[in-house]
Design an enzyme around this catalytic site. Structure first.
Site, short mmCIF file in Angstrom:
data_model
loop_
_atom_site.label_atom_id
_atom_site.label_comp_id
_atom_site.label_asym_id
_atom_site.label_seq_id
_atom_site.Cartn_x
_atom_site.Cartn_y
_atom_site.Cartn_z
N GLU A 66 64.82 27.38 4.62
CA GLU A 66 65.95 27.21 3.69
C GLU A 66 65.73 28.02 2.42
O GLU A 66 64.61 28.05 1.88
CB GLU A 66 66.05 25.71 3.35
CG GLU A 66 67.45 25.21 3.22
CD GLU A 66 68.21 25.22 4.55
OE1 GLU A 66 68.94 26.18 4.80
OE2 GLU A 66 68.05 24.26 5.30
N GLY A 99 77.48 21.27 4.00
CA GLY A 99 76.23 21.96 4.29
C GLY A 99 76.12 22.36 5.76
O GLY A 99 75.04 22.71 6.22
N LEU A 100 77.23 22.30 6.51
CA LEU A 100 77.19 22.69 7.92
C LEU A 100 77.88 24.03 8.14
O LEU A 100 78.28 24.38 9.24
CB LEU A 100 77.82 21.60 8.81
CG LEU A 100 77.17 20.22 8.73
CD1 LEU A 100 77.86 19.23 9.66
CD2 LEU A 100 75.68 20.29 9.08
N SER A 101 78.04 24.75 7.05
CA SER A 101 78.54 26.13 7.11
C SER A 101 80.00 26.24 7.53
O SER A 101 80.38 27.10 8.33
CB SER A 101 77.64 26.91 8.08
OG SER A 101 78.00 28.25 8.12
N SER A 102 80.82 25.38 6.91
CA SER A 102 82.25 25.46 7.20
C SER A 102 82.85 26.76 6.67
O SER A 102 83.78 27.32 7.26
CB SER A 102 82.98 24.26 6.61
OG SER A 102 82.70 24.15 5.23
N SER A 103 82.32 27.28 5.56
CA SER A 103 82.90 28.51 4.98
C SER A 103 82.72 29.69 5.91
O SER A 103 83.67 30.44 6.17
CB SER A 103 82.25 28.84 3.64
OG SER A 103 82.29 27.75 2.80
N THR A 116 65.54 31.08 2.25
CA THR A 116 64.67 32.22 2.57
C THR A 116 65.50 33.44 2.95
O THR A 116 65.00 34.56 2.92
CB THR A 116 63.76 31.88 3.76
OG1 THR A 116 64.55 31.28 4.78
CG2 THR A 116 62.65 30.92 3.35
N TYR A 133 73.27 27.82 -6.89
CA TYR A 133 72.77 28.67 -5.80
C TYR A 133 72.48 30.08 -6.33
O TYR A 133 71.40 30.63 -6.13
CB TYR A 133 73.82 28.72 -4.68
CG TYR A 133 73.40 29.53 -3.47
CD1 TYR A 133 72.83 28.92 -2.37
CD2 TYR A 133 73.57 30.91 -3.44
CE1 TYR A 133 72.45 29.66 -1.27
CE2 TYR A 133 73.19 31.66 -2.35
CZ TYR A 133 72.64 31.03 -1.26
OH TYR A 133 72.25 31.77 -0.17
N ASP A 191 74.20 31.95 7.73
CA ASP A 191 75.34 31.18 8.24
C ASP A 191 76.24 32.04 9.11
O ASP A 191 76.69 31.63 10.18
CB ASP A 191 76.16 30.60 7.08
CG ASP A 191 75.34 29.63 6.24
OD1 ASP A 191 74.21 29.32 6.65
OD2 ASP A 191 75.83 29.20 5.19
#
Ligand code: GLA
Length: 369
Positions: free
Chosen positions: A17, A107-111, A19, A204, A155
């Protein structure tokens, strides 16, 4: 009228993470929770965007797209449409209807799934396509330029290139990919804290800038490339006072996390889930203490998960500051885990968490209807 449907998966990241913008290693799994984009061509140059989860539509003229972030959910699509056209791809006017079961902002990469699903629909409507790696790179560059988030490539690449029943070991320096079989005897369960950080993009970008400063300081001193991937633990110790506490912590997280990814892959290959679980916990502690991207609810979720039977390990997944933790759970305990973690988190916080048993999935695809 040409019609297409794109399917773009979300992802969980098993380990590795923060990284990916440091040239490091990541180990995401593309998942069955997904974004669907139904595209229909139009006979003008207008792009219409609708989402089942967000009210109101967005309209853009393909000949007058503007670059840069506007702070709207449509930035992802306006941005990638702008970049595809700059790459000399002749897009056509289209209606894009976005739906699916991937939760937004967890945090499940919807974007990335949203962006890639829309891009694949637009490409298919233009009777063209793009190699998965190239599409992931284009989407990442586009995010950086048009949404204001200076994200890495994990992602987007997990979305385009994941494989069912496997995790994807990605070296973000060389972009080399290796598919690593997932253990059959363990389930991955994502546990949504239901917390959304208000300024996640700002924090971020700040972490990324800190990593860059640390890498520059280390590179000057030890004469290697300015990336934390090149730094060693010995160098970090040597430069500790020059770095100061904050940058030292950030760099230590990245250097130790890269090592953990490779150890995790070795543990999965050996079928040693105890070791894999311990590495997840070490990753979480490092993200919490050295990198400072966890939050009280994520820490609590991990702690509660570790109190359940059959759990090998747990950690936050994704950018942090809220969203999901994942747990690696013996398959025969997975159902009981689901019930217990939901009950315990609710009892401790008053908030009902969403719990998602994770199934792996293949990378994104598009078909003509
Ligand atoms: C977000 C970013 C990724 C990655 C993770 C943290 O998901 O989009 O590029 O940096 O955070 O590992």
């Amino acid at each position: 009228m040409k019609r297409v449907r794109a399917r773009a998966p979300g992802r969980v990241n098993l380990i590795g993470e923060h990284t990916d913008y440091n040239d490091g290693f990541v180990l995401p799994v593309s998942i069955a929770l997904q974004v669907l984009v139904d595209g229909v061509e139009r006979d003008d140059r207008v792009l219409v965007l609708r989402s089942a989860k967000i009210e109101g539509e967005r309209r853009f003229n393909l000949d007058a797209l503007e670059p840069g972030p506007r702070g709207d959910w449509s930035d992802y699509v306006r941005g990638i449409a702008y970049d595809l056209q700059r790459a000399d791809i002749q897009l056509r006017g289209a209606e894009l209807d976005v739906s699916g079961d991937l939760p937004i902002g967890s945090g499940l990469s919807s974007s990335a799934a949203f962006e890639i699903g829309c891009a694949m629909s637009l490409l298919a409507l233009a009777s063209t396509g793009m190699d998965p790696l190239e599409l992931a790179r284009t989407a990442q560059r586009s995010d950086n330029a048009h949404t204001g988030a200076r994200c890495g490539i994990m992602d987007q690449l997990a979305c385009t290139s994941g494989r069912r029943a496997n995790a994807l070991l990605l070296d973000t320096r060389s972009l080399a990919i290796e598919h690593v079989p997932l253990p059959r005897e363990a389930a991955i369960v994502a546990c949504n804290t239901m917390v959304r950080h208000e300024n996640a993009a700002g924090a971020y970008n700040e972490r990324r800038a800190e990593c860059e400063r640390a890498a520059e300081l280390l590179a000057r001193r030890f004469r290697h490339a300015a990336s934390l991937r090149e730094a060693t633990s010995a160098e970090l110790e040597d430069a500790r006072s020059a770095l100061g506490d904050v940058l030292y912590g950030r760099a230590r997280h990245v250097v130790s996390e890269n090592a953990r990814v490779l150890e995790y892959v070795a543990a999965l290959t050996m079928g040693d889930l105890e070791v894999a679980g311990a590495l997840m916990l070490a990753s979480h502690a490092s993200l919490r203490d050295d990198f400072d991207v966890s939050c009280a609810e994520l820490d609590l979720m991990v702690e509660l998960a570790m109190g359940c039977d059959g759990v090998y390990g747990a950690r936050m997944t994704g950018g942090g500051f809220g969203g999901c933790a994942i747990a690696l759970v013996a398959r025969d305990h997975a159902e009981a885990f689901h019930r217990r973690i939901a009950r315990d988190y609710h009892a401790a916080t008053g908030v009902v968490p969403e719990i998602y048993p994770i199934e792996s999935a293949d990378g994104a695809e598009v078909r003509l209807l």
